[in-house]
Structures are given as C-alpha cells and as structure tokens.
Write a protein that holds these residues in place. Structure first.
Motif, mmCIF file in Angstrom:
data_model
loop_
_atom_site.group_PDB
_atom_site.id
_atom_site.type_symbol
_atom_site.label_atom_id
_atom_site.label_comp_id
_atom_site.label_asym_id
_atom_site.label_seq_id
_atom_site.Cartn_x
_atom_site.Cartn_y
_atom_site.Cartn_z
ATOM 1 N N GLN A 1 0.568 -1.117 0.070
ATOM 2 C CA GLN A 1 -0.154 0.086 0.016
ATOM 3 C C GLN A 1 0.811 1.309 -0.008
ATOM 4 O O GLN A 1 0.473 2.240 -0.616
ATOM 5 C CB GLN A 1 -1.137 -0.034 1.379
ATOM 6 C CG GLN A 1 -1.897 1.167 1.191
ATOM 7 C CD GLN A 1 -2.843 1.081 -0.055
ATOM 8 O OE1 GLN A 1 -3.379 0.012 -0.426
ATOM 9 N NE2 GLN A 1 -2.828 2.198 -0.961
ATOM 10 N N ARG A 2 1.953 1.124 0.661
ATOM 11 C CA ARG A 2 2.989 2.463 0.756
ATOM 12 C C ARG A 2 3.544 2.707 -0.628
ATOM 13 O O ARG A 2 3.587 3.664 -1.028
ATOM 14 C CB ARG A 2 3.866 2.294 1.825
ATOM 15 C CG ARG A 2 4.733 3.523 2.079
ATOM 16 C CD ARG A 2 5.521 3.453 3.277
ATOM 17 N NE ARG A 2 6.391 4.650 3.263
ATOM 18 C CZ ARG A 2 7.368 5.017 4.152
ATOM 19 N NH1 ARG A 2 7.841 4.012 4.793
ATOM 20 N NH2 ARG A 2 7.808 6.191 3.969
ATOM 21 N N ASN B 1 1.087 4.422 -2.661
ATOM 22 C CA ASN B 1 0.875 5.644 -2.485
ATOM 23 C C ASN B 1 2.220 6.474 -2.512
ATOM 24 O O ASN B 1 1.936 7.814 -2.997
ATOM 25 C CB ASN B 1 0.669 6.065 -0.789
ATOM 26 C CG ASN B 1 -0.738 5.292 -0.382
ATOM 27 O OD1 ASN B 1 -1.766 5.338 -1.407
ATOM 28 N ND2 ASN B 1 -0.992 4.886 0.684
ATOM 29 N N TYR C 1 -0.910 12.347 -3.926
ATOM 30 C CA TYR C 1 -2.325 12.008 -3.508
ATOM 31 C C TYR C 1 -3.384 12.675 -4.465
ATOM 32 O O TYR C 1 -4.470 12.325 -4.337
ATOM 33 C CB TYR C 1 -2.597 12.262 -1.986
ATOM 34 C CG TYR C 1 -1.773 11.466 -1.153
ATOM 35 C CD1 TYR C 1 -2.195 9.993 -1.063
ATOM 36 C CD2 TYR C 1 -0.862 11.693 -0.344
ATOM 37 C CE1 TYR C 1 -1.662 9.178 0.002
ATOM 38 C CE2 TYR C 1 -0.021 10.918 0.219
ATOM 39 C CZ TYR C 1 -0.428 9.588 0.648
ATOM 40 O OH TYR C 1 0.015 8.847 1.407
ATOM 41 N N TYR D 1 -4.987 -2.968 -4.997
ATOM 42 C CA TYR D 1 -4.123 -1.656 -4.185
ATOM 43 C C TYR D 1 -4.514 -0.374 -5.133
ATOM 44 O O TYR D 1 -3.981 -0.403 -6.244
ATOM 45 C CB TYR D 1 -2.707 -2.027 -3.782
ATOM 46 C CG TYR D 1 -2.668 -3.079 -2.829
ATOM 47 C CD1 TYR D 1 -2.512 -2.926 -1.607
ATOM 48 C CD2 TYR D 1 -2.440 -4.455 -3.510
ATOM 49 C CE1 TYR D 1 -2.464 -3.836 -0.631
ATOM 50 C CE2 TYR D 1 -2.210 -5.335 -2.734
ATOM 51 C CZ TYR D 1 -1.942 -5.242 -1.117
ATOM 52 O OH TYR D 1 -1.858 -6.324 -0.289
ATOM 53 N N GLN D 2 -5.338 0.549 -4.438
ATOM 54 C CA GLN D 2 -5.136 1.651 -5.171
ATOM 55 C C GLN D 2 -4.843 3.007 -4.371
ATOM 56 O O GLN D 2 -4.781 2.628 -3.191
ATOM 57 C CB GLN D 2 -6.777 2.000 -5.337
ATOM 58 C CG GLN D 2 -7.416 1.000 -6.380
ATOM 59 C CD GLN D 2 -6.749 1.174 -7.897
ATOM 60 O OE1 GLN D 2 -6.357 2.360 -8.071
ATOM 61 N NE2 GLN D 2 -6.517 0.114 -8.483
ATOM 62 N N PRO D 3 -4.426 4.066 -4.833
ATOM 63 C CA PRO D 3 -4.022 5.308 -4.039
ATOM 64 C C PRO D 3 -4.955 5.488 -2.859
ATOM 65 O O PRO D 3 -6.111 5.672 -3.142
ATOM 66 C CB PRO D 3 -3.844 6.239 -4.937
ATOM 67 C CG PRO D 3 -3.597 5.669 -6.372
ATOM 68 C CD PRO D 3 -4.366 4.475 -6.334
ATOM 69 N N THR D 4 -4.309 5.606 -1.830
ATOM 70 C CA THR D 4 -5.414 6.088 -0.517
ATOM 71 C C THR D 4 -5.713 7.595 -0.806
ATOM 72 O O THR D 4 -4.946 8.561 -1.325
ATOM 73 C CB THR D 4 -4.365 6.071 0.687
ATOM 74 O OG1 THR D 4 -3.780 4.693 1.080
ATOM 75 C CG2 THR D 4 -5.551 6.576 2.099
ATOM 76 N N LYS E 1 -6.867 10.948 0.586
ATOM 77 C CA LYS E 1 -6.596 11.826 1.791
ATOM 78 C C LYS E 1 -7.151 13.130 1.578
ATOM 79 O O LYS E 1 -6.887 13.770 0.898
ATOM 80 C CB LYS E 1 -5.098 11.898 2.184
ATOM 81 C CG LYS E 1 -4.541 10.654 2.475
ATOM 82 C CD LYS E 1 -3.100 10.751 3.180
ATOM 83 C CE LYS E 1 -2.702 9.468 3.961
ATOM 84 N NZ LYS E 1 -1.333 9.803 4.682
#
Length: 273
Positions: free
Chosen positions: A53-54, A57, A109, A126-129, A131
């Motif tokens: 996940q990191r 991102n 982001y 997995y997709q960009p978080t 924020k």
C-alpha cells in the motif's frame, strides 16, 4: 550521467505522469534500462517484503542487491543524489526534506485528478489512498491560482467585458466549485471529490494557458481582438477536456451541461450589469 545501478523504481502504470517521469529517468541514464517497472506487474516478484500500500501511495525504489526499499521523496532524492552528488547536502537538510515530502505528497495523492488514467476501473487490488486534506488543499490551491490569473487577464478584455472588482474572478471560480459540488452530490456522491479535483485541474490548466499570453503581453502588443479570441479558444479546449474527463469517470453529460450553463449565465450577468 552517472547511473544508479541495481535499483528498480516501481511506478503507477495507470498514471501517465508517473510513467513519463520514470521513463525520463531511464532515457537520461539516471536509472538502468531495466530500472523501472509498473507496480501492477506483481511487485512481489521484485521484493517480497515491500509494503504494497505504501508503494502505491509513494513511489518505491528497491535496491536489488540487498532488498532495501525507500519510498516517496526519499526515492527521488536517491536517484537525483546519485546523478548529482552536489545536491546531497540539501537532500539531507531536514527542513528541506520535510517541505519536499509535503510537496511530493500533495502531488502524489492528487495525481489521479491532475492527469487521469486512460482507463476506468479499479482492477488492481491496491489503489492510491484518498486523503481528504490533500484534496481540499489541491482545490484551494487551484482555486486561488485560477482566480489570480483570471483577475489579471480580465484587464486584457476591458474593451469587451466590463472590469469587475478585485475578487470577482475568485467568487466566480469558487461559485462553480459549490454549484458543481451540489449537482454531483445529487446522483454520484461517491465521485464527489474525484470530479471536483478533475474540474479544478481543467480550470487551472486553462488559466495557465491564459497566463502565457499575459506574459507575452509584457513584450508584444497584440491587436485587441486577439485576447477575447484566445480566451474563447482556451474555453473551447477546457470544454473538450471536461467532456473527456467526465466520460472517463462515467458521469455522463449532466455536469458538462451545468458547467457550461454556469459560465454562460455569469457572462450574461456581467455584460448587462
């Protein structure tokens, strides 16, 4: 140019901006020919212990010799620091590193609304978080820059459009955010922040095109008719880009129609005021 050997950078294969700058790293020799790969192509094969996940991102740079992974701005610092060692003291200066980490996060982001992916869908697990504070910061940044540039360009249109107060363009731009936000909330609330981010990217890009003529105007005096014609041409490009982006988002024509109606209605009010 010194190449960072035995390293691989994992980029977002669905992000045109990420693809472009990592390709530039390879083409300029900053990374080896095999020094980049899309993280969608099974990053486990490259580094089984990577924080997936990191890595989605914040762009990940993997040392293929020992498996060490750096993320985000530190990955970029490592690539640039290897090529230009003179900048290493600056990259190691903590206040500068903290500032640049915020700038990097601000862009990262919001990257999917700055330059949208060419396909629709979230097929990769997995997709960009998302924020919220970075999206709001992006909306405020683009709103301010767009209002500032349009206020300056308005002076070039005084022969056709009455010159308004110093805050008129800020109110117009902010009003469109509110109006379009209300409309999309009625039928596609899940895409609220994504659409507003895309819409403000269009406005910001249009204002940058106008800024080019404003800059040239300091050295060259164009015929008065050039400024409104150029403004209309930019508005036409923005219209086409709005259609393209709403199509990618699967939002149909409603938002494009209301986007145009808002601008036409305000122009009519300004002209008769």
């Amino acid at each position: 140019m010194k190449t960072l050997e035995n390293h691989m950078i994992l980029f977002d294969g669905e992000c045109p901006m990420c693809n472009l700058y990592t390709k530039a790293f390879v083409s300029t020799g900053m990374l080896a020919a095999n020094g980049r790969a899309a993280y969608q192509n099974n990053m486990d094969n490259v580094c089984p212990v990577i924080d997936k996940q990191r890595a989605v991102n914040e762009i990940a740079l993997i040392n293929l010799n020992n498996g060490e992974v750096t993320y985000g701005i530190q990955s970029l610092f490592k690539v640039f620091g290897n090529t230009c060692p003179v900048f290493k003291p600056l990259f190691n200066f903590k206040p500068f590193a903290r500032l640049m980490s915020k700038v990097y996060a601000f862009i990262s982001y919001n990257r999917r609304v700055i330059i949208p992916a060419g396909t629709v869908g979230d097929s990769y697990p997995y997709q960009p978080t998302f924020k919220l504070h970075y999206r709001i910061a992006y909306l405020l940044f683009t709103w301010f820059c767009t209002g500032f540039i349009l206020t300056g360009y308005a002076h070039l249109l005084t022969g056709i459009v009455p010159l308004g107060g110093p805050l008129r363009e800020y109110f117009i731009c902010g009003g469109q955010i509110i109006c379009q936000g209300i409309i999309i909330s009625t039928y596609a609330r899940d895409k609220f922040w994504t659409y507003l981010g895309n819409m403000m990217t269009i406005s910001f890009a249009g204002s940058l095109l106008l800024a080019i003529v404003m800059i040239l105007n300091h050295w060259f005096r164009f015929p008065a008719i050039v400024y409104p014609l150029y403004f209309m041409a930019v508005a036409g490009l923005m219209f086409l880009e709005h259609i393209r982006r709403t199509k990618l988002l699967g939002l149909g024509w409603t938002l494009t129609i209301t986007w145009i109606l808002y601008r036409v209605a305000l122009l009519a009010v300004i002209l008769v005021a």
